[in-house]
Design an enzyme around this catalytic site. Structure first.
Site, PDB file in Angstrom:
ATOM      1  N   CYS A   1      -9.750  18.613  31.801  1.00 53.79           N
ATOM      2  CA  CYS A   1      -9.067  19.885  32.063  1.00 53.79           C
ATOM      3  C   CYS A   1      -7.769  20.025  31.273  1.00 53.79           C
ATOM      4  CB  CYS A   1      -8.800  20.080  33.552  1.00 53.79           C
ATOM      5  SG  CYS A   1      -9.694  18.993  34.631  1.00 53.79           S
TER       6      CYS A   1
ATOM      7  N   ARG B   1     -13.205   6.474  34.241  1.00 54.79           N
ATOM      8  CA  ARG B   1     -12.632   6.446  35.585  1.00 54.79           C
ATOM      9  C   ARG B   1     -12.724   5.047  36.141  1.00 54.79           C
ATOM     10  NH1 ARG B   1     -14.774  12.091  38.350  1.00 54.79           N
ATOM     11  NH2 ARG B   1     -13.925  13.392  36.673  1.00 54.79           N
TER      12      ARG B   1
ATOM     13  N   GLN C   1     -19.265  14.163  30.615  1.00 53.57           N
ATOM     14  CA  GLN C   1     -19.454  15.356  31.456  1.00 53.57           C
ATOM     15  C   GLN C   1     -20.034  16.513  30.667  1.00 53.57           C
ATOM     16  OE1 GLN C   1     -16.611  17.051  34.136  1.00 53.57           O
ATOM     17  NE2 GLN C   1     -15.463  15.133  34.319  1.00 53.57           N
TER      18      GLN C   1
ATOM     19  N   ASP D   1     -19.069  19.551  30.763  1.00 50.88           N
ATOM     20  CA  ASP D   1     -17.898  20.181  31.374  1.00 50.88           C
ATOM     21  C   ASP D   1     -17.606  21.555  30.779  1.00 50.88           C
ATOM     22  OD1 ASP D   1     -15.766  20.334  33.023  1.00 50.88           O
ATOM     23  OD2 ASP D   1     -14.502  18.875  31.972  1.00 50.88           O
TER      24      ASP D   1
ATOM     25  N   HIS E   1     -14.336  24.772  31.365  1.00 46.37           N
ATOM     26  CA  HIS E   1     -13.267  25.409  32.140  1.00 46.37           C
ATOM     27  C   HIS E   1     -13.274  26.891  31.819  1.00 46.37           C
ATOM     28  CE1 HIS E   1     -12.210  21.145  32.170  1.00 46.37           C
ATOM     29  NE2 HIS E   1     -11.847  21.427  33.409  1.00 46.37           N
TER      30      HIS E   1
ATOM     31  N   LYS F   1     -13.888  22.933  46.102  1.00 45.04           N
ATOM     32  CA  LYS F   1     -15.032  23.053  45.201  1.00 45.04           C
ATOM     33  C   LYS F   1     -16.348  23.217  45.940  1.00 45.04           C
ATOM     34  CE  LYS F   1     -14.954  18.055  44.560  1.00 45.04           C
ATOM     35  NZ  LYS F   1     -15.475  16.979  43.773  1.00 45.04           N
TER      36      LYS F   1
ATOM     37  N   HIS G   1     -13.351  25.156  37.172  1.00 47.66           N
ATOM     38  CA  HIS G   1     -13.887  23.950  36.518  1.00 47.66           C
ATOM     39  C   HIS G   1     -15.344  23.862  36.932  1.00 47.66           C
ATOM     40  CE1 HIS G   1      -9.752  21.840  36.552  1.00 47.66           C
ATOM     41  NE2 HIS G   1      -9.580  22.908  37.299  1.00 47.66           N
TER      42      HIS G   1
HETATM   43  C1  TSB Z   1     -15.923  19.819  36.359  1.00 48.84           C
HETATM   44  N1  TSB Z   1     -12.382  18.545  36.178  1.00 48.84           N
HETATM   45  C2  TSB Z   1     -13.683  18.693  36.738  1.00 48.84           C
HETATM   46  C3  TSB Z   1     -14.631  19.280  35.704  1.00 48.84           C
HETATM   47  O1  TSB Z   1     -14.016  20.333  35.018  1.00 48.84           O
HETATM   48  C4  TSB Z   1     -14.195  17.305  37.194  1.00 48.84           C
HETATM   49  O2  TSB Z   1     -13.922  16.310  36.545  1.00 48.84           O
HETATM   50  N2  TSB Z   1     -14.908  17.298  38.301  1.00 48.84           N
HETATM   51  S1  TSB Z   1     -15.545  15.978  38.990  1.00 48.84           S
HETATM   52  O3  TSB Z   1     -14.533  15.004  39.202  1.00 48.84           O
HETATM   53  O4  TSB Z   1     -16.239  16.431  40.157  1.00 48.84           O
HETATM   54  O5  TSB Z   1     -16.584  15.385  38.002  1.00 48.84           O
HETATM   55  C5  TSB Z   1     -17.642  16.182  37.502  1.00 48.84           C
HETATM   56  C6  TSB Z   1     -18.973  15.537  37.754  1.00 48.84           C
HETATM   57  O6  TSB Z   1     -19.025  14.246  37.184  1.00 48.84           O
HETATM   58  C7  TSB Z   1     -19.321  15.305  39.208  1.00 48.84           C
HETATM   59  O7  TSB Z   1     -19.824  16.474  39.776  1.00 48.84           O
HETATM   60  C8  TSB Z   1     -20.370  14.206  39.129  1.00 48.84           C
HETATM   61  O8  TSB Z   1     -21.661  14.754  38.947  1.00 48.84           O
HETATM   62  C9  TSB Z   1     -19.992  13.459  37.865  1.00 48.84           C
HETATM   63  N3  TSB Z   1     -19.366  12.140  38.123  1.00 48.84           N
HETATM   64  C10 TSB Z   1     -18.205  11.914  38.768  1.00 48.84           C
HETATM   65  N4  TSB Z   1     -17.927  10.599  38.799  1.00 48.84           N
HETATM   66  C11 TSB Z   1     -18.935   9.971  38.149  1.00 48.84           C
HETATM   67  C12 TSB Z   1     -19.217   8.606  37.829  1.00 48.84           C
HETATM   68  N5  TSB Z   1     -18.397   7.650  38.182  1.00 48.84           N
HETATM   69  N6  TSB Z   1     -20.358   8.329  37.156  1.00 48.84           N
HETATM   70  C13 TSB Z   1     -21.191   9.325  36.774  1.00 48.84           C
HETATM   71  N7  TSB Z   1     -20.972  10.624  37.027  1.00 48.84           N
HETATM   72  C14 TSB Z   1     -19.857  10.944  37.708  1.00 48.84           C
HETATM   73 ZN    ZN Z   2     -11.789  20.181  35.039  1.00 50.27          ZN
END
Ligand code: TSB
Ligand code: ZN
Length: 585
Positions: free
Chosen positions: A277, A306, A324, A326, A328, A412, A458
């Site tokens: 983001c 992460r 992702q 992803d 925005h 969300k 997002h």
């Molecule tokens: C959608 N900032 C927002 C983005 O813009 C975001 O990061 N959202 S999130 O934290 O929900 O992450 C997005 C998606 O990543 C989740 O819906 C999930 O499907 C996936 N995700 C989250 N953590 C993991 C992980 N550790 N391993 C694999 N996929 C993951």
């Molecule tokens: Zn985001």
């Protein structure tokens, strides 16, 4: 699959079985100390400290035998009630029980323990009457577990098991577990050469093998095309940012425990990004925007890092390095509803394409008590949460609410699915955010020339390519739709001497058409090659024998079907191209 924890009778039985396990372990390893042994959805476990000894799966049958011996002996299970000081005295040599007892409140808790033969354990109960009732159990697996689930503590050994009233119920359950394990994407991923892991790369950092890379590329192309049609603009941005970037966004204060530690390079401090983001906010801010330009949709297939607990990482489903799908979306306040609806429609459209039916929408809200995790602005949260509910209600989307699951910047709508093994996970997500645009001082100019702040949505439709691949492998049991299969067609000549030339010609033709094809020209029996083709989950096995060579035809068998179909080469090729183009399931 039955949820043991939700069944009162089975809960008692399983909890008693956990005590039986502890007693058997104590017989075999007198130095053993015990932490907690709760009932869980899938049975029970017990966390055990065995000093320096590490148990393996091979030790489980030995423990089981000892459990059977004790059960046969048939001792009664007797409850005693104690005062706190009596309990502290009784367990004075056991740091784990002392830890538990010390945290109990004398005035309103009855401290109880249960004794069966030579074994006593601190426990709230209830239990079955005698250990004789514990006949139909099985120890399932063993793993490490940090004391109190905290990675800073030492590791205990967790033994899992399950117990039923009848041998038939146990047998049926074990069968179901086996089927589930077969559907586990980690097993499928290994069999089909989708991904690998290596200690030298690190935990939660899968390596995508050529077959997996094809699946991922196809998924990227698929969703890119959908997004392109919806006027998304795609960018590439670096997978690091400075600490200051994440201080500006608020991640540094509210998301740091999920991030990798910072690194110093010259005079800059960097972090591997956990989210994209902030980068996209800067992309938006790079240009001036008029109210007429909005919504602006910035998409990226973006790598994030992460910190996930080492016990939580799992195949491709929960990783520490992810990509992702992803985007925005920068919108005016009056566009929130319409844009949100478009995202939900896209989610539904994609799920339909993949034939995904078993999922739930979850409205993830903040926990107002948790001031650390969530940005502290009640007005903003209330506004965002109400707006989201209003949108969902007006579009008739069915959802359930979950407190404490929101992102730190806003509420969300998540889509939750159930993997073959383990708890539910989030796949898609769509999040409403009034905070980040303010923190980055984003603006657009309204029709009177006034600067206003946009709202950000997002969203990740496939979530991450990692998790989505894990999920789709489980959904399909590895037999992916033709367009997504790493190998689409396997050509098998019956006899290399007579049929190879024709097979090679067909192979070349299909390859030139962009079809992912293999030619199995090994000198093996047809039956053997066919079985292997099924094991590799190749959608079509094409058989070339004498008849096919003479008629300029082909015969094929679809993976999982016993039926053989014969048709002209041209017709077959047309059908295949059509099936790929239509992305049929
Ligand atoms: C959608 N900032 C927002 C983005 O813009 C975001 O990061 N959202 S999130 O934290 O929900 O992450 C997005 C998606 O990543 C989740 O819906 C999930 O499907 C996936 N995700 C989250 N953590 C993991 C992980 N550790 N391993 C694999 N996929 C993951
Ligand atoms: Zn985001």
């Amino acid at each position: 699959m039955i949820n043991i924890k939700e069944n009162e009778k089975l809960s008692v039985l399983n909890h008693s079985c956990a005590h039986l396990l502890a007693q058997a372990v104590k017989h075999l390893y007198p130095e053993a100390k015990f932490w907690v042994g709760p009932v869980v959805e899938e049975g029970f476990y017990y966390d055990i400290d065995l000093n320096d000894k590490t148990l393996t799966e091979e030790d489980l049958p030995v423990i089981e035998r000892e459990m059977k011996k004790i059960a046969k002996d048939g001792k009664r299970i007797v409850r005693h009630e104690l005062t706190k000081s009596e309990a502290l005295e009784m367990f004075k040599d056991d740091m784990y029980k002392i830890d538990l007892i010390s945290r109990m409140d004398e005035s309103d808790t009855v401290i109880s323990c249960y004794t069966q033969g030579d074994f006593t354990d601190l426990c709230r109960g209830p239990h079955v009457e005698t250990v004789k009732e514990l006949k139909n159990f099985k120890l399932l697996k063993i793993s490490g577990a940090y004391w109190k689930g905290d990675a800073k503590n030492h590791m205990l050994q967790r033994i899992y098991g399950v117990c039923f009233e009848t041998p038939e119920e146990l047998e049926a359950h074990l069968q179901e577990l086996e089927e589930r394990a077969m559907r586990d994407h980690r097993k499928i991923g290994k069999n089909l050469d989708i991904f690998m892991t290596h200690d030298l790369v690190g935990k939660g950092m899968p390596l995508w093998l050529p077959n997996g890379a094809i699946v991922r590329k196809e998924l990227e192309n698929y969703i890119y095309e959908k997004e392109r049609k919806l006027d998304y603009k795609h960018v590439y941005t670096p997978c690091v940012g400075t600490v200051d970037l994440y201080k500006t966004s608020g991640h540094w204060d509210h998301y740091q425990e999920n991030m990798f530690p910072k690194m110093q390079v010259d005079d800059e401090e960097f972090v591997l990004r956990p989210m994209n983001c902030p980068h996209h906010m800067l992309v938006y801010a790079n240009t001036l925007h008029s109210y007429r330009d909005l919504p602006i949709r910035i998409g990226e297939f973006a790598s994030d890092f992460r910190y996930e607990a080492s016990g939580a990482v799992k195949g491709l489903e929960r990783v520490r390095c992810m990509c992702q799908n992803d985007a925005h979306l920068f919108v005016r306040p009056d566009q929130i509803g319409e844009e949100f609806k478009k995202v939900v429609a896209l989610i539904l459209d994609v799920y339909k394409d993949f034939g995904i039916k078993d999922y739930k929408f979850r409205l993830s809200l903040r926990d107002p008590e948790d001031k650390e995790k969530y940005f502290d602005d009640d007005k903003m949260w209330n506004e965002a949460e109400n707006k989201l509910r209003e949108v969902l209600d007006s579009y008739g989307v069915e959802y359930f609410e979950a407190i404490g699951e929101a992102a730190f910047y806003g509420p969300k709508l998540d889509v939750e699915v159930k993997p073959a093994v383990g708890p539910e996970v989030t796949l898609s997500t769509c999040q409403l955010d009034f905070l980040l645009p303010r923190r980055f001082e984003l603006t657009y100019v309204d029709n009177e020339g006034k600067k206003l702040t946009p709202v950000v949505i997002h969203r990740a439709i496939l979530g991450t390519f990692d998790r989505f691949t894990a999920f789709i492998l489980e959904e399909t049991k590895g037999l992916l739709p033709l367009w997504l299969s790493p190998i689409q067609i396997n050509i098998i000549p019956v006899n290399n001497e007579y049929h190879l030339e024709y097979a090679e010609e067909l192979y070349k033709k299909l390859k030139d058409l962009g079809i992912r094809v293999e030619l199995d020209d090994r000198n093996e029996k047809l039956g053997y090659k066919m079985r292997e083709s099924v094991m590799k989950k190749i959608p079509y096995a094409v058989i070339i024998g004498q008849k096919e060579v003479e008629d300029n035809s082909i015969s094929y068998r679809k993976c999982g079907s016993e039926e053989t179909t014969t048709m002209s080469k041209e017709e077959f090729i047309n059908n295949i191209l059509e099936e790929i183009k239509n992305k049929s399931n």
